[in-house]
Motif scaffolding. Structure first.
Motif, short mmCIF file in Angstrom:
data_model
loop_
_atom_site.label_atom_id
_atom_site.label_comp_id
_atom_site.label_asym_id
_atom_site.label_seq_id
_atom_site.Cartn_x
_atom_site.Cartn_y
_atom_site.Cartn_z
N VAL A 28 -17.00 -9.14 -8.67
CA VAL A 28 -15.95 -8.37 -8.62
C VAL A 28 -15.94 -8.05 -7.11
O VAL A 28 -16.82 -7.29 -6.35
N VAL A 29 -15.16 -8.31 -6.50
CA VAL A 29 -15.47 -8.19 -5.42
C VAL A 29 -14.31 -6.65 -5.10
O VAL A 29 -13.11 -6.44 -4.98
N ALA A 30 -15.09 -5.42 -4.43
CA ALA A 30 -14.28 -4.24 -4.39
C ALA A 30 -13.78 -3.87 -2.78
O ALA A 30 -14.20 -4.49 -1.77
N GLU A 31 -12.50 -3.37 -2.88
CA GLU A 31 -11.91 -3.05 -1.94
C GLU A 31 -12.13 -1.94 -1.89
O GLU A 31 -12.14 -0.88 -2.25
N ALA A 32 -12.85 -0.92 -0.56
CA ALA A 32 -12.37 0.69 0.38
C ALA A 32 -11.19 0.63 1.37
O ALA A 32 -11.97 -0.50 2.19
N ARG A 33 -10.75 1.76 1.02
CA ARG A 33 -9.87 1.89 1.87
C ARG A 33 -10.22 3.62 2.63
O ARG A 33 -10.07 4.49 1.60
N ALA A 34 -9.88 3.34 3.93
CA ALA A 34 -10.23 4.18 4.97
C ALA A 34 -11.62 5.83 3.74
O ALA A 34 -11.48 6.71 2.97
N GLY A 35 -12.71 4.84 2.86
CA GLY A 35 -14.01 5.71 3.01
C GLY A 35 -13.11 5.95 1.00
O GLY A 35 -14.80 6.15 1.07
N LYS A 36 -12.70 4.87 0.62
CA LYS A 36 -12.64 5.54 -0.38
C LYS A 36 -12.21 4.18 -1.18
O LYS A 36 -11.41 3.49 -0.89
N LEU A 37 -12.91 4.36 -2.50
CA LEU A 37 -12.04 2.59 -3.21
C LEU A 37 -10.63 2.68 -3.22
O LEU A 37 -9.76 3.28 -4.16
N ARG A 38 -10.77 1.19 -3.94
CA ARG A 38 -9.50 1.30 -4.89
C ARG A 38 -8.92 0.91 -6.08
O ARG A 38 -9.40 0.26 -6.52
N GLN A 39 -7.57 1.83 -6.67
CA GLN A 39 -7.86 1.66 -7.84
C GLN A 39 -8.14 0.34 -8.50
O GLN A 39 -8.49 0.11 -9.36
N VAL A 40 -7.37 -1.04 -7.30
CA VAL A 40 -7.24 -2.09 -7.45
C VAL A 40 -8.81 -2.39 -8.23
O VAL A 40 -9.25 -3.71 -9.14
N SER A 41 -9.51 -1.69 -7.81
CA SER A 41 -11.10 -3.03 -8.00
C SER A 41 -11.39 -2.22 -9.37
O SER A 41 -12.16 -2.56 -10.10
N VAL A 78 6.54 5.88 -1.05
CA VAL A 78 8.05 5.29 -1.03
C VAL A 78 8.75 3.89 -0.59
O VAL A 78 8.14 3.73 0.73
N GLY A 79 9.05 3.21 -1.23
CA GLY A 79 9.72 1.81 -1.17
C GLY A 79 11.07 2.09 -0.41
O GLY A 79 11.56 2.80 -0.43
N VAL A 136 -2.87 -1.96 13.75
CA VAL A 136 -1.91 -0.92 14.05
C VAL A 136 -1.11 -0.21 12.67
O VAL A 136 -1.43 -1.50 12.00
N LYS A 137 -1.25 0.46 12.56
CA LYS A 137 -0.77 1.07 11.07
C LYS A 137 0.23 1.28 10.79
O LYS A 137 1.37 2.10 11.96
N LYS A 138 1.59 0.72 10.09
CA LYS A 138 2.58 0.20 9.90
C LYS A 138 3.57 1.84 8.92
O LYS A 138 3.79 2.70 9.56
N ALA A 139 2.57 1.10 7.90
CA ALA A 139 3.42 1.92 6.82
C ALA A 139 2.08 3.80 6.63
O ALA A 139 0.99 3.41 6.74
N SER A 140 2.78 4.44 6.84
CA SER A 140 1.97 5.69 7.29
C SER A 140 1.71 6.73 6.01
O SER A 140 1.17 7.89 5.36
N GLY A 141 2.30 6.57 4.84
CA GLY A 141 2.34 6.87 3.20
C GLY A 141 0.91 7.23 3.04
O GLY A 141 0.42 6.50 2.92
N ALA A 142 0.93 7.98 2.68
CA ALA A 142 -1.16 8.30 1.65
C ALA A 142 -1.45 7.45 0.47
O ALA A 142 -2.38 7.50 0.44
#
Ligand code: FAD
Length: 323
Positions: free
Chosen positions: A7-20, A234-235, A192-198
């Protein structure tokens, strides 16, 4: 013979993503006694995340930690995955169907001359075969596929395959693998980060989306307020993006993101087929539209005929009281 699933896990901003965690859940539905689930952590200063992967079912964790791997780069990440694959020779490799997973999975499959299946939403074990289900034609039909040979590569759609419940007492062997930098590699100068939502749109449990009916960038404010109260994201429809009310990173639909939240609230969205392609898999759909004939009401579980600028603040007020 016992097999290994990677399983290739994915982290973003120091946290594992739920999908992992969901990918580990997917892996657990593919194993038999004696099989191993190995999670792979790639990044920089990420070793502390290993215990969380163990708590969600990884028996073994390979950590490839290197400053070069801080940001996702296809050439660097595929080289890292290949180095892990050489060690453990997995039969099945599972990634999240995220921007990174969608980029990386075909590269891994091509490097192994393996079969690849994208956007899997369900896995069944039928006698000795693993059968994977995935949507086609923007969700109009589902195909069920088995691989004729191994190894094979899968990406799983976020929010579809449940993770195992977290058990912090579970332990896993952690292997630190050195990373060999490929001779030819790209260097990232800036991100460059475009989507800013947490909260990540594709993983959010609640999505509040605005369409052309929001009428301006400011028209998204009541939606943002409701989303922040409900811990949602928000979408938007492409209509709203095309009109310049929001960034294309928020677009949901055939040419945008696919979301499958527990609750989807469509505000001022007509319900064009291309929009439905990105959200019709949501568990509960609530539509707010002032036109009672709007096609969105055909797919909605609950419909509110009214002006979103009156209805959304009322909902926020009521939710605030209840919560
Ligand atoms: P509209 O169709 O203009 O609908 C606005 C709605 O808001 C109306 O129903 C109106 O009654 C309602 N409204 C107005 N004011 C209010 C108010 N005050 N309160 C409540 N309701 C109000 N679209 C996507 O969304 N995602 C995609 O990925 C996508 N991909 C596409 C790909 C292709 C190849 C093509 C051709 C089109 C694609 N589209 C996509 C565009 C799609 O066909 C529609 O044009 C778009 O979804 C319409 O956006 P909308 O519903 O926001 O706007």
């Amino acid at each position: 013979m016992a097999k290994t699933i990677l399983v290739v896990a994915e982290a973003r901003a120091g946290k594992l993503r739920q999908v992992s965690f969901e990918a580990l859940g997917a892996a657990s539905s593919c194993i038999e006694a004696g099989d191993t689930i190995t999670a792979l952590l790639i990044g920089s200063q990420i070793e502390t995340l290993a215990s969380e992967l163990a708590a969600y079912g990884a028996n073994q964790i390979i950590v490839i930690d290197h400053t070069d791997l801080e940001q996702y780069r296809p050439d660097a990440y595929v080289a890292a995955v290949q180095q892990a694959i050489e060690q453990i020779k997995p039969e099945l490799i599972i990634l999240g169907h995220t921007a990174i997973g969608r980029d990386l999975a075909p590269l891994i499959a091509a490097s192994l001359s393996a079969g690849q299946l994208s956007d899997v939403v369900a896995i069944e074990k039928i006698t000795d075969d693993l059968v994977f289900t995935r949507p086609l034609y923007a969700g109009k039909v589902f195909e069920r596929v088995s691989f004729a040979s191994t190894p094979c590569v899968l990406t799983i759609r976020p929010n579809n395959i449940p993770p195992l419940s977290q058990d912090s007492s579970l332990q896993a062997e952690v292997i630190n693998l050195p990373y060999t930098v490929p001779t030819l590699h790209t260097i990232i100068r800036d991100v460059v980060k475009k989507a800013s939502g947490a909260i990540d749109l594709s993983e959010a449990k609640i999505v509040i989306s605005g369409g052309r009916g929001v009428k301006s960038a400011d028209g998204f404010k009541p939606l943002e307020e409701l989303a922040s109260l409900l811990n949602g994201a928000v979408g938007a429809s492409r209509g709203a993006c095309d009109a310049g009310y929001c960034d294309y990173g928020m677009q949901i639909g055939q040419t945008g993101k696919v979301v499958t939240p527990e609750i989807y609230i469509a505000c001022g969205i007509s319900g064009a087929i291309q929009h439905l392609a990105g959200m019709s898999g949501s568990r509960v759909i609530i539509a707010i539209n002032k036109d009672p004939e709007a096609p969105i009401f055909k797919v909605a579980d609950y419909g509110i005929v009214g002006d979103l600028f009156e209805v959304v603040p009322l909902l926020t007020e009521e939710f605030r009281k209840v919560l």
